[in-house]
Scaffold this active site. Structure first.
Site, mmCIF file in Angstrom:
data_model
loop_
_atom_site.group_PDB
_atom_site.id
_atom_site.type_symbol
_atom_site.label_atom_id
_atom_site.label_comp_id
_atom_site.label_asym_id
_atom_site.label_seq_id
_atom_site.Cartn_x
_atom_site.Cartn_y
_atom_site.Cartn_z
ATOM 1 N N LYS A 230 -12.392 57.512 -61.672
ATOM 2 C CA LYS A 230 -11.155 56.755 -61.462
ATOM 3 C C LYS A 230 -11.186 55.422 -62.197
ATOM 4 O O LYS A 230 -12.242 54.941 -62.602
ATOM 5 C CB LYS A 230 -10.906 56.561 -59.958
ATOM 6 C CG LYS A 230 -10.407 57.862 -59.326
ATOM 7 C CD LYS A 230 -9.949 57.700 -57.898
ATOM 8 C CE LYS A 230 -9.458 59.059 -57.402
ATOM 9 N NZ LYS A 230 -9.251 59.084 -55.949
ATOM 10 N N ARG A 265 -16.112 63.604 -53.318
ATOM 11 C CA ARG A 265 -15.229 64.447 -54.154
ATOM 12 C C ARG A 265 -15.461 64.063 -55.611
ATOM 13 O O ARG A 265 -15.124 62.944 -55.999
ATOM 14 C CB ARG A 265 -13.778 64.202 -53.721
ATOM 15 C CG ARG A 265 -12.760 65.068 -54.426
ATOM 16 C CD ARG A 265 -11.341 64.744 -53.953
ATOM 17 N NE ARG A 265 -10.362 65.581 -54.621
ATOM 18 C CZ ARG A 265 -9.899 65.334 -55.842
ATOM 19 N NH1 ARG A 265 -10.287 64.286 -56.524
ATOM 20 N NH2 ARG A 265 -9.010 66.165 -56.379
HETATM 21 N N1 HH2 Z 1 -8.059 61.859 -55.600
HETATM 22 C C1 HH2 Z 1 -7.303 62.627 -56.424
HETATM 23 C C2 HH2 Z 1 -6.748 63.816 -55.954
HETATM 24 N N2 HH2 Z 1 -6.959 64.228 -54.682
HETATM 25 N N3 HH2 Z 1 -7.940 63.901 -52.550
HETATM 26 C C3 HH2 Z 1 -8.690 63.164 -51.727
HETATM 27 N N4 HH2 Z 1 -8.900 63.547 -50.464
HETATM 28 N N5 HH2 Z 1 -9.242 61.969 -52.141
HETATM 29 C C4 HH2 Z 1 -9.074 61.499 -53.397
HETATM 30 O O1 HH2 Z 1 -9.585 60.398 -53.697
HETATM 31 C C5 HH2 Z 1 -8.275 62.264 -54.315
HETATM 32 C C6 HH2 Z 1 -7.720 63.485 -53.846
HETATM 33 C C7 HH2 Z 1 -7.079 62.195 -57.838
HETATM 34 O O2 HH2 Z 1 -8.107 62.637 -58.676
HETATM 35 P P1 HH2 Z 1 -8.065 63.952 -59.608
HETATM 36 O O3 HH2 Z 1 -7.845 65.177 -58.785
HETATM 37 O O4 HH2 Z 1 -9.258 63.992 -60.465
HETATM 38 O O5 HH2 Z 1 -6.843 63.712 -60.595
HETATM 39 P P2 HH2 Z 1 -5.340 64.189 -60.597
HETATM 40 O O6 HH2 Z 1 -4.679 63.676 -59.383
HETATM 41 O O7 HH2 Z 1 -4.783 63.585 -61.858
HETATM 42 O O8 HH2 Z 1 -5.339 65.699 -60.630
#
Ligand code: HH2
Length: 295
Positions: A230, A265
């Site tokens: 992030k 995660r």
């Molecule tokens: N962060 C993202 C998505 N889902 N769920 C939880 N519980 N906690 C988090 O911090 C979280 C989440 C964002 O990260 P990522 O899935 O890598 O990216 P994107 O939203 O662009 O798919």
């Protein structure tokens, strides 16, 4: 810090939280901020899932809608098309608990029918019908619920986030979500909480929140922390591009575990596994938890 919920019930599967666990991220989206487009086809997603489990992932989080700042919402039909075949295929082949990362009540129900054992809602089950859908799945199918804090919504959340005291306010929000879930009949052993790093938070908010993790973990329910790749990692390392954030992400995951987080995660499972294994071996108190070397 120990919690009083050492096992998380994820439908028919269980996750022992006696030691920190690794949630591997499987984004089946064209536009996720760090891995968009890489696993959009079912075969690619399965290959990635197999690799993450081989590297030590204890559960997998399948998401079909990017929630990066500024992301456009995805229609239900499209999110369904992305996510459900992957969950079905993974359920048939892979033994670890499966999580679905969605804010949509209809998809929550369908994902559970396809084999998901954990509903991960970055919106904390606040969309219309989401709480009802999640509670029904928790009570009838024994699935776990992860309620995350977000200020605003993905399209606009980074415009001007504001808190008087970020740790206290997020602790109160999570506490309120727990009360609602418990009042609706969801057992404690099926609840995970997440302060939501990067969701409507400046760098200063994220740093304060990270430092406040022991306080949040002290409330007794298991915490999930997602800081992998992030912007806070990039910013703290002098504007490091996304592709170069994995070492920092692994260190941050280890620090979160040290502060009491039970589920990390992450995108890079092997780097996180190594960081947690070294933490377990080298921690000053000699390590009360089982080691992290195996799966
Ligand atoms: N962060 C993202 C998505 N889902 N769920 C939880 N519980 N906690 C988090 O911090 C979280 C989440 C964002 O990260 P990522 O899935 O890598 O990216 P994107 O939203 O662009 O798919």
């Amino acid at each position: 810090m120990p919690t009083d919920a050492p096992v998380l019930q994820c439908g028919a599967r269980r996750l022992d939280l006696g030691r920190p666990r690794i949630m591997g991220i499987l984004n089946v989206t064209p536009d996720s901020f760090s891995d968009g487009g890489q696993y959009a086809r079912v075969e690619e997603a399965l290959a990635r899932a197999r690799a993450m489990v081989a590297e030590g992932a204890d559960l997998l989080d399948v998401g079909g809608e990017s929630t990066r700042p500024g992301a456009e919402p995805v229609p239900l039909e499209e999110e369904r098309r992305r996510v459900l075949p992957v969950i079905e295929a993974l359920h048939a082949e892979i033994g670890v608990p499966l999580s679905v990362d969605t804010m949509k009540p209809a998809l929550m129900r369908e994902a559970v029918a396809a084999g998901a054992g954990l509903l991960n809602d970055v919106n904390g089950f606040r969309a219309e019908g989401a709480l009802e859908a999640a509670v029904e799945a928790a009570r009838e199918d024994g699935v776990a619920l992860c309620a995350m804090h977000m200020q605003g919504e993905p399209q606009s959340m980074q415009r001007a986030p504001h808190y008087d005291d970020v740790v206290t306010e997020i602790a109160a929000f999570l506490d309120q979500r727990v009360r609602e879930l418990r009042a609706a009949g969801v057992p404690r052993g099926q609840i995970l909480l997440d302060p939501g790093f990067g969701f409507g938070k400046t760098l200063a908010h994220n740093v304060a929140l990270f430092r406040g993790l022991p306080h949040l973990a002290g409330a007794g329910l298991p915490l999930l922390v997602g800081v992998s790749r992030k912007s806070m990692i990039g910013q703290l390392l002098g504007d490091r591009p996304v592709a170069e954030r994995d070492p920092g992400s692994a260190v941050a995951a280890m620090l979160a575990a040290q502060a009491g987080a039970r589920v990390l995660r992450v995108h890079n499972v092997s780097a996180t596994r190594d960081a947690l294994a070294l933490y377990s071996e080298l921690r000053p108190d000699g390590g009360e938890e089982q080691d992290n070397r195996g799966n």
